[in-house]
Design a protein around this motif. Structure first.
Motif, mmCIF file in Angstrom:
data_model
loop_
_atom_site.group_PDB
_atom_site.id
_atom_site.type_symbol
_atom_site.label_atom_id
_atom_site.label_comp_id
_atom_site.label_asym_id
_atom_site.label_seq_id
_atom_site.Cartn_x
_atom_site.Cartn_y
_atom_site.Cartn_z
ATOM 1 N N MET A 145 -4.605 8.402 5.723
ATOM 2 C CA MET A 145 -3.522 7.759 5.002
ATOM 3 C C MET A 145 -3.159 8.625 3.799
ATOM 4 O O MET A 145 -4.035 9.171 3.140
ATOM 5 C CB MET A 145 -3.956 6.364 4.550
ATOM 6 C CG MET A 145 -2.911 5.658 3.708
ATOM 7 S SD MET A 145 -3.298 3.959 3.285
ATOM 8 C CE MET A 145 -2.954 3.141 4.823
ATOM 9 N N ASN A 146 -1.871 8.735 3.530
ATOM 10 C CA ASN A 146 -1.415 9.462 2.354
ATOM 11 C C ASN A 146 -0.765 8.480 1.365
ATOM 12 O O ASN A 146 -0.723 7.269 1.626
ATOM 13 C CB ASN A 146 -0.458 10.588 2.746
ATOM 14 C CG ASN A 146 0.780 10.089 3.465
ATOM 15 O OD1 ASN A 146 1.313 9.020 3.169
ATOM 16 N ND2 ASN A 146 1.263 10.857 4.423
ATOM 17 N N CYS A 147 -0.242 8.997 0.261
ATOM 18 C CA CYS A 147 0.348 8.134 -0.770
ATOM 19 C C CYS A 147 1.526 7.327 -0.236
ATOM 20 O O CYS A 147 1.644 6.132 -0.518
ATOM 21 C CB CYS A 147 0.790 8.957 -1.974
ATOM 22 S SG CYS A 147 -0.564 9.498 -3.008
ATOM 23 N N ALA A 148 2.402 7.973 0.509
ATOM 24 C CA ALA A 148 3.582 7.276 1.032
ATOM 25 C C ALA A 148 3.181 6.126 1.957
ATOM 26 O O ALA A 148 3.754 5.031 1.889
ATOM 27 C CB ALA A 148 4.495 8.256 1.759
ATOM 28 N N GLN A 149 2.193 6.353 2.806
ATOM 29 C CA GLN A 149 1.731 5.301 3.716
ATOM 30 C C GLN A 149 1.090 4.155 2.943
ATOM 31 O O GLN A 149 1.288 2.983 3.274
ATOM 32 C CB GLN A 149 0.750 5.882 4.727
ATOM 33 C CG GLN A 149 1.401 6.841 5.701
ATOM 34 C CD GLN A 149 0.375 7.661 6.478
ATOM 35 O OE1 GLN A 149 -0.659 8.058 5.938
ATOM 36 N NE2 GLN A 149 0.679 7.926 7.734
ATOM 37 N N ALA A 150 0.309 4.475 1.916
ATOM 38 C CA ALA A 150 -0.323 3.432 1.108
ATOM 39 C C ALA A 150 0.730 2.607 0.377
ATOM 40 O O ALA A 150 0.636 1.370 0.314
ATOM 41 C CB ALA A 150 -1.300 4.062 0.113
ATOM 42 N N ARG A 151 1.750 3.266 -0.175
ATOM 43 C CA ARG A 151 2.827 2.536 -0.853
ATOM 44 C C ARG A 151 3.576 1.636 0.124
ATOM 45 O O ARG A 151 3.919 0.498 -0.200
ATOM 46 C CB ARG A 151 3.793 3.507 -1.533
ATOM 47 C CG ARG A 151 3.251 4.084 -2.818
ATOM 48 C CD ARG A 151 4.319 4.822 -3.603
ATOM 49 N NE ARG A 151 4.942 5.884 -2.834
ATOM 50 C CZ ARG A 151 4.522 7.149 -2.802
ATOM 51 N NH1 ARG A 151 3.484 7.516 -3.529
ATOM 52 N NH2 ARG A 151 5.152 8.045 -2.078
ATOM 53 N N GLU A 152 3.834 2.134 1.325
ATOM 54 C CA GLU A 152 4.534 1.322 2.317
ATOM 55 C C GLU A 152 3.706 0.104 2.715
ATOM 56 O O GLU A 152 4.232 -1.003 2.866
ATOM 57 C CB GLU A 152 4.888 2.159 3.553
ATOM 58 C CG GLU A 152 5.726 1.410 4.558
ATOM 59 C CD GLU A 152 6.989 0.802 3.964
ATOM 60 O OE1 GLU A 152 7.337 -0.343 4.359
ATOM 61 O OE2 GLU A 152 7.637 1.416 3.101
ATOM 62 N N THR A 153 2.404 0.284 2.871
ATOM 63 C CA THR A 153 1.522 -0.853 3.159
ATOM 64 C C THR A 153 1.591 -1.866 2.019
ATOM 65 O O THR A 153 1.702 -3.076 2.253
ATOM 66 C CB THR A 153 0.071 -0.367 3.357
ATOM 67 O OG1 THR A 153 0.034 0.511 4.484
ATOM 68 C CG2 THR A 153 -0.885 -1.525 3.569
ATOM 69 N N ALA A 154 1.541 -1.384 0.788
ATOM 70 C CA ALA A 154 1.611 -2.277 -0.378
ATOM 71 C C ALA A 154 2.944 -3.019 -0.406
ATOM 72 O O ALA A 154 2.983 -4.236 -0.643
ATOM 73 C CB ALA A 154 1.402 -1.486 -1.660
ATOM 74 N N ARG A 155 4.044 -2.310 -0.173
ATOM 75 C CA ARG A 155 5.366 -2.961 -0.147
ATOM 76 C C ARG A 155 5.408 -4.084 0.875
ATOM 77 O O ARG A 155 5.933 -5.165 0.616
ATOM 78 C CB ARG A 155 6.457 -1.945 0.191
ATOM 79 C CG ARG A 155 6.977 -1.169 -0.947
ATOM 80 C CD ARG A 155 8.218 -0.355 -0.526
ATOM 81 N NE ARG A 155 8.460 0.676 -1.484
ATOM 82 C CZ ARG A 155 8.045 1.932 -1.399
ATOM 83 N NH1 ARG A 155 7.348 2.322 -0.360
ATOM 84 N NH2 ARG A 155 8.321 2.792 -2.345
ATOM 85 N N ARG A 156 4.878 -3.811 2.057
ATOM 86 C CA ARG A 156 4.896 -4.801 3.131
ATOM 87 C C ARG A 156 4.075 -6.041 2.749
ATOM 88 O O ARG A 156 4.535 -7.179 2.906
ATOM 89 C CB ARG A 156 4.365 -4.172 4.431
ATOM 90 C CG ARG A 156 4.561 -5.035 5.645
ATOM 91 C CD ARG A 156 4.130 -4.356 6.941
ATOM 92 N NE ARG A 156 2.709 -4.041 6.945
ATOM 93 C CZ ARG A 156 2.204 -2.810 6.822
ATOM 94 N NH1 ARG A 156 2.979 -1.769 6.699
ATOM 95 N NH2 ARG A 156 0.901 -2.616 6.856
ATOM 96 N N VAL A 157 2.884 -5.830 2.213
ATOM 97 C CA VAL A 157 2.034 -6.956 1.818
ATOM 98 C C VAL A 157 2.700 -7.763 0.703
ATOM 99 O O VAL A 157 2.725 -9.002 0.736
ATOM 100 C CB VAL A 157 0.635 -6.453 1.378
ATOM 101 C CG1 VAL A 157 -0.165 -7.543 0.705
ATOM 102 C CG2 VAL A 157 -0.121 -5.900 2.583
ATOM 103 N N LEU A 158 3.251 -7.080 -0.279
ATOM 104 C CA LEU A 158 3.892 -7.780 -1.399
ATOM 105 C C LEU A 158 5.144 -8.528 -0.948
ATOM 106 O O LEU A 158 5.429 -9.624 -1.448
ATOM 107 C CB LEU A 158 4.212 -6.796 -2.513
ATOM 108 C CG LEU A 158 2.975 -6.177 -3.184
ATOM 109 C CD1 LEU A 158 3.391 -5.031 -4.091
ATOM 110 C CD2 LEU A 158 2.172 -7.208 -3.931
#
Length: 119
Positions: free
Chosen positions: A1-14
């Motif tokens: 996982m990279n930063c962009a993928q982690a941010r996208e996961t966070a966006r989806r959860v939020l």
């Protein structure tokens, strides 16, 4: 996982929890700082988790390094060095847990109107 993928996961959860835009921005900043530091300084990202519960967002980032994060003094000659300070400011319930494979940083951000969590 990279930063962009982690941010996208966070966006989806939020988004699933209808988080307010200010909280989303703070969470994405913390995710970016912790994940990029794990990759850059922590010998590689080994785990990422985000959860929303009872008025708070909890982010866990694990890496292979046994070294704790530290504050670097600001220097006009050296770029960067503000990440850990930003994380500690936005996520007052941040703590580090060391384990055999390195460390896990847990950052907790209170939702607006919620009291800060205790570590």
């Amino acid at each position: 996982m990279n930063c962009a993928q982690a941010r996208e996961t966070a966006r989806r959860v939020l988004a699933e929890h209808d988080a307010p835009p200010a909280l989303v921005a703070d969470v994405l900043t913390v995710v970016s700082e912790l994940v990029s530091n794990a990759i850059r300084h922590g010998e590689g990202l080994t785990g990422f988790r985000i959860a929303v519960s009872a008025g708070q967002v909890t982010i866990e980032v694990s890496d292979r390094s046994p070294l704790p994060p530290h504050l670097r003094p600001p220097s006009p000659d050296t770029p960067g060095g503000f990440g850990w300070r930003v994380v500690r400011t936005l996520a007052p319930g941040t703590f580090v847990r060391f384990h055999r494979g390195g460390k896990t940083i847990t950052a907790t951000l209170p939702s607006p109107g919620s009291p800060p969590p205790t570590p």
